[in-house]
Design a protein around this motif. Structure first.
Motif, mmCIF file in Angstrom:
data_model
loop_
_atom_site.group_PDB
_atom_site.id
_atom_site.type_symbol
_atom_site.label_atom_id
_atom_site.label_comp_id
_atom_site.label_asym_id
_atom_site.label_seq_id
_atom_site.Cartn_x
_atom_site.Cartn_y
_atom_site.Cartn_z
ATOM 1 N N ARG A 1 29.436 31.787 28.025
ATOM 2 C CA ARG A 1 30.803 31.772 27.370
ATOM 3 C C ARG A 1 31.176 32.957 27.179
ATOM 4 O O ARG A 1 32.373 33.503 27.436
ATOM 5 C CB ARG A 1 31.238 30.757 26.377
ATOM 6 C CG ARG A 1 30.933 29.370 26.735
ATOM 7 C CD ARG A 1 31.499 28.046 25.425
ATOM 8 N NE ARG A 1 30.467 28.418 24.447
ATOM 9 C CZ ARG A 1 29.386 27.584 24.336
ATOM 10 N NH1 ARG A 1 29.205 26.722 25.063
ATOM 11 N NH2 ARG A 1 28.728 27.546 23.171
ATOM 12 N N GLU A 2 30.410 33.623 26.632
ATOM 13 C CA GLU A 2 30.829 35.104 25.854
ATOM 14 C C GLU A 2 30.973 36.076 27.125
ATOM 15 O O GLU A 2 31.644 37.139 27.113
ATOM 16 C CB GLU A 2 29.535 35.809 24.910
ATOM 17 C CG GLU A 2 29.764 37.013 24.436
ATOM 18 C CD GLU A 2 28.786 37.674 23.654
ATOM 19 O OE1 GLU A 2 29.155 38.778 23.028
ATOM 20 O OE2 GLU A 2 27.775 36.813 23.410
ATOM 21 N N GLU A 3 30.026 36.157 28.332
ATOM 22 C CA GLU A 3 30.189 36.987 29.513
ATOM 23 C C GLU A 3 31.377 36.375 30.042
ATOM 24 O O GLU A 3 32.184 37.375 30.491
ATOM 25 C CB GLU A 3 28.940 36.521 30.242
ATOM 26 C CG GLU A 3 27.397 37.142 29.651
ATOM 27 C CD GLU A 3 26.472 36.951 30.507
ATOM 28 O OE1 GLU A 3 26.624 36.043 31.352
ATOM 29 O OE2 GLU A 3 25.232 37.355 30.193
ATOM 30 N N ARG A 4 31.764 35.128 30.108
ATOM 31 C CA ARG A 4 32.809 34.999 30.797
ATOM 32 C C ARG A 4 34.108 35.413 30.111
ATOM 33 O O ARG A 4 35.071 35.995 30.777
ATOM 34 C CB ARG A 4 33.032 33.239 31.003
ATOM 35 C CG ARG A 4 32.091 32.748 31.904
ATOM 36 C CD ARG A 4 32.237 31.209 31.946
ATOM 37 N NE ARG A 4 31.300 30.611 33.065
ATOM 38 C CZ ARG A 4 31.118 29.360 33.039
ATOM 39 N NH1 ARG A 4 31.833 28.405 32.514
ATOM 40 N NH2 ARG A 4 30.305 28.805 34.115
ATOM 41 N N ALA A 5 34.235 35.295 29.064
ATOM 42 C CA ALA A 5 35.374 35.896 28.045
ATOM 43 C C ALA A 5 35.491 37.504 28.315
ATOM 44 O O ALA A 5 36.555 37.851 28.479
ATOM 45 C CB ALA A 5 35.188 35.614 26.448
ATOM 46 N N LEU A 6 34.438 38.324 28.294
ATOM 47 C CA LEU A 6 34.350 39.507 28.353
ATOM 48 C C LEU A 6 34.518 39.953 29.706
ATOM 49 O O LEU A 6 35.671 40.730 29.994
ATOM 50 C CB LEU A 6 32.695 40.235 28.109
ATOM 51 C CG LEU A 6 32.423 39.980 26.735
ATOM 52 C CD1 LEU A 6 31.005 40.669 26.570
ATOM 53 C CD2 LEU A 6 33.201 41.011 25.831
ATOM 54 N N ALA A 7 34.408 39.008 30.728
ATOM 55 C CA ALA A 7 34.685 39.460 32.161
ATOM 56 C C ALA A 7 36.335 39.128 32.271
ATOM 57 O O ALA A 7 36.776 39.772 32.921
ATOM 58 C CB ALA A 7 34.112 38.237 33.211
ATOM 59 N N GLN A 8 36.646 38.055 31.618
ATOM 60 C CA GLN A 8 38.282 38.016 31.767
ATOM 61 C C GLN A 8 38.923 38.968 31.048
ATOM 62 O O GLN A 8 39.992 39.306 31.538
ATOM 63 C CB GLN A 8 38.593 36.453 30.917
ATOM 64 C CG GLN A 8 39.921 36.320 31.028
ATOM 65 C CD GLN A 8 40.280 34.702 30.460
ATOM 66 O OE1 GLN A 8 39.468 34.170 29.959
ATOM 67 N NE2 GLN A 8 41.426 34.323 30.388
ATOM 68 N N ILE A 9 38.535 39.686 29.776
ATOM 69 C CA ILE A 9 39.050 40.486 29.338
ATOM 70 C C ILE A 9 39.229 41.829 30.287
ATOM 71 O O ILE A 9 40.074 42.603 30.423
ATOM 72 C CB ILE A 9 38.343 40.944 27.815
ATOM 73 C CG1 ILE A 9 38.720 39.963 26.961
ATOM 74 C CG2 ILE A 9 38.782 42.348 27.380
ATOM 75 C CD1 ILE A 9 37.807 40.064 25.666
ATOM 76 N N ARG A 10 37.977 42.152 31.054
ATOM 77 C CA ARG A 10 37.841 43.197 31.827
ATOM 78 C C ARG A 10 38.930 43.188 33.069
ATOM 79 O O ARG A 10 39.567 44.123 33.337
ATOM 80 C CB ARG A 10 36.414 43.345 32.431
ATOM 81 C CG ARG A 10 35.363 44.053 31.444
ATOM 82 C CD ARG A 10 34.194 44.419 31.726
ATOM 83 N NE ARG A 10 33.601 43.277 32.573
ATOM 84 C CZ ARG A 10 32.665 42.585 31.904
ATOM 85 N NH1 ARG A 10 32.236 43.007 30.679
ATOM 86 N NH2 ARG A 10 31.932 41.475 32.428
ATOM 87 N N GLU A 11 38.905 41.847 33.484
ATOM 88 C CA GLU A 11 39.987 41.414 34.653
ATOM 89 C C GLU A 11 41.343 41.695 34.074
ATOM 90 O O GLU A 11 42.169 42.242 34.750
ATOM 91 C CB GLU A 11 39.699 40.083 34.988
ATOM 92 C CG GLU A 11 40.550 39.670 36.005
ATOM 93 C CD GLU A 11 40.444 38.267 36.705
ATOM 94 O OE1 GLU A 11 41.217 37.739 37.455
ATOM 95 O OE2 GLU A 11 39.755 37.680 36.116
ATOM 96 N N GLU A 12 41.519 41.369 32.973
ATOM 97 C CA GLU A 12 43.083 41.491 32.383
ATOM 98 C C GLU A 12 43.439 42.935 32.137
ATOM 99 O O GLU A 12 44.427 43.436 32.585
ATOM 100 C CB GLU A 12 43.018 40.706 31.001
ATOM 101 C CG GLU A 12 42.963 39.159 31.169
ATOM 102 C CD GLU A 12 43.319 38.562 29.975
ATOM 103 O OE1 GLU A 12 43.224 39.169 28.683
ATOM 104 O OE2 GLU A 12 43.198 37.120 29.782
ATOM 105 N N ARG A 13 42.505 43.872 31.699
ATOM 106 C CA ARG A 13 42.448 45.332 31.481
ATOM 107 C C ARG A 13 42.785 45.681 32.799
ATOM 108 O O ARG A 13 43.747 46.686 33.109
ATOM 109 C CB ARG A 13 41.540 45.742 30.911
ATOM 110 C CG ARG A 13 41.465 45.382 29.246
ATOM 111 C CD ARG A 13 40.081 46.124 28.583
ATOM 112 N NE ARG A 13 40.118 45.785 27.230
ATOM 113 C CZ ARG A 13 39.097 46.166 26.436
ATOM 114 N NH1 ARG A 13 38.054 46.794 27.022
ATOM 115 N NH2 ARG A 13 39.093 45.756 25.061
ATOM 116 N N ALA A 14 41.994 45.623 33.734
ATOM 117 C CA ALA A 14 42.366 46.004 35.261
ATOM 118 C C ALA A 14 43.542 45.385 35.948
ATOM 119 O O ALA A 14 44.351 46.584 36.263
ATOM 120 C CB ALA A 14 41.037 45.633 35.963
ATOM 121 N N LEU A 15 43.939 44.381 35.702
ATOM 122 C CA LEU A 15 45.275 43.939 36.059
ATOM 123 C C LEU A 15 46.490 44.783 35.327
ATOM 124 O O LEU A 15 47.521 45.026 35.901
ATOM 125 C CB LEU A 15 45.580 42.420 35.998
ATOM 126 C CG LEU A 15 44.757 41.713 36.668
ATOM 127 C CD1 LEU A 15 44.752 40.304 36.482
ATOM 128 C CD2 LEU A 15 45.029 41.766 38.185
#
Length: 260
Positions: free
Chosen positions: A68-82
């Protein structure tokens, strides 16, 4: 006893997945242990199995928490990239708009002394006048529905009629499907480079090799007819020969009296 042996082997072998432990969420480790072992099992055996189940559940929860933590971090990275991509797109759009406005100010003066071939500028200027609040790609997507079918593989009735008129007046021809393909992504295919062909006639010029040259003429003529392009425009073929002239949304053949 076989079940107990299998459980102990799993506990001693980290490589074996702990998710193989079958349990019901409503049962406590002690209850689950009693259901798994023989009714005659000793208290010590039950306690060992209970400890194993509790540890297995804890390790499973830790793994799930990590996922769950890795998914949350991945989502944060994706949102930052977007967000960065949107910011870059806005910056590029602003620069393109500034460049376009500069061209719109300078090119009309240039046309008084030379022929100016500027396919992209003409289409962009018409789209900006038509939908000033939309970005270029969105404005074109909205505009092209007048000429291209929703599938993008054919021309609308208005598009077919316009193609027939332009082909008849200019002498240029192309298949409907090829012109539709050209119109589908027209704004992304046009170069922003402005050319100055050596023509006796001064003013704005559009066109080029079919089918793209015809697609450009169709877009410019439509925007002209809607009142979004106020300039008269000469249509040229792929060899820079004038073949037609567009005024106020009406195309006419290039008169033989016009010199190149």
């Amino acid at each position: 006893m076989i079940i107990i042996f299998a459980l102990m082997m799993t506990l001693c072998s980290p490589s074996l997945p702990l998710f193989t432990v079958v349990r019901r969420a409503s049962l406590t480790p002690s209850q689950e242990a009693r259901n798994m072992v023989d009714p005659t099992a000793t208290t010590e055996t039950i306690l060992n199995v209970t400890d194993y189940i509790a540890e297995a559940r804890a390790r499973e929860e830790r793994v799930l928490a990590q996922i769950r933590e890795e998914r949350a971090l991945a989502q944060i990275r994706e949102e930052r990239a977007l967000a960065q991509a949107r910011e870059l797109s806005l910056n590029c759009t602003a620069l393109e708009r500034q460049n376009f406005l500069l061209q719109r100010e300078l090119l009309p003066a240039k046309t008084s002394t030379a022929a100016v071939l500027c396919n992209r500028f003409l289409v962009e200027s018409g789209l900006l006048d038509r939908d000033p609040t939309l970005i270029l790609s969105a404005a074109y997507d909205k505009f092209k529905t007048k000429l291209v079918t929703p599938s993008g593989k054919g021309l609308t009735k208005a598009g077919r009629s316009l193609l027939s008129d332009i082909s008849w007046k200019s002498g240029m021809s192309a298949r409907h499907r090829d012109v539709a393909n050209g119109l589908q992504m027209l704004i992304h295919q046009l170069s922003s480079v402005i050319h100055y062909p050596k023509l006796v006639r001064r003013g704005f010029v559009c066109g080029g090799h079919p089918p793209l040259g015809i697609a450009v003429a169709m877009a410019v003529l439509t925007l002209q007819a809607e009142g979004h392009i106020g300039h008269d425009v000469v249509v040229i073929d792929g060899d820079y020969n004038p073949v037609a002239e567009m005024k106020g949304g009406v195309i006419s053949s290039w008169p033989a009296t016009h010199a190149r």
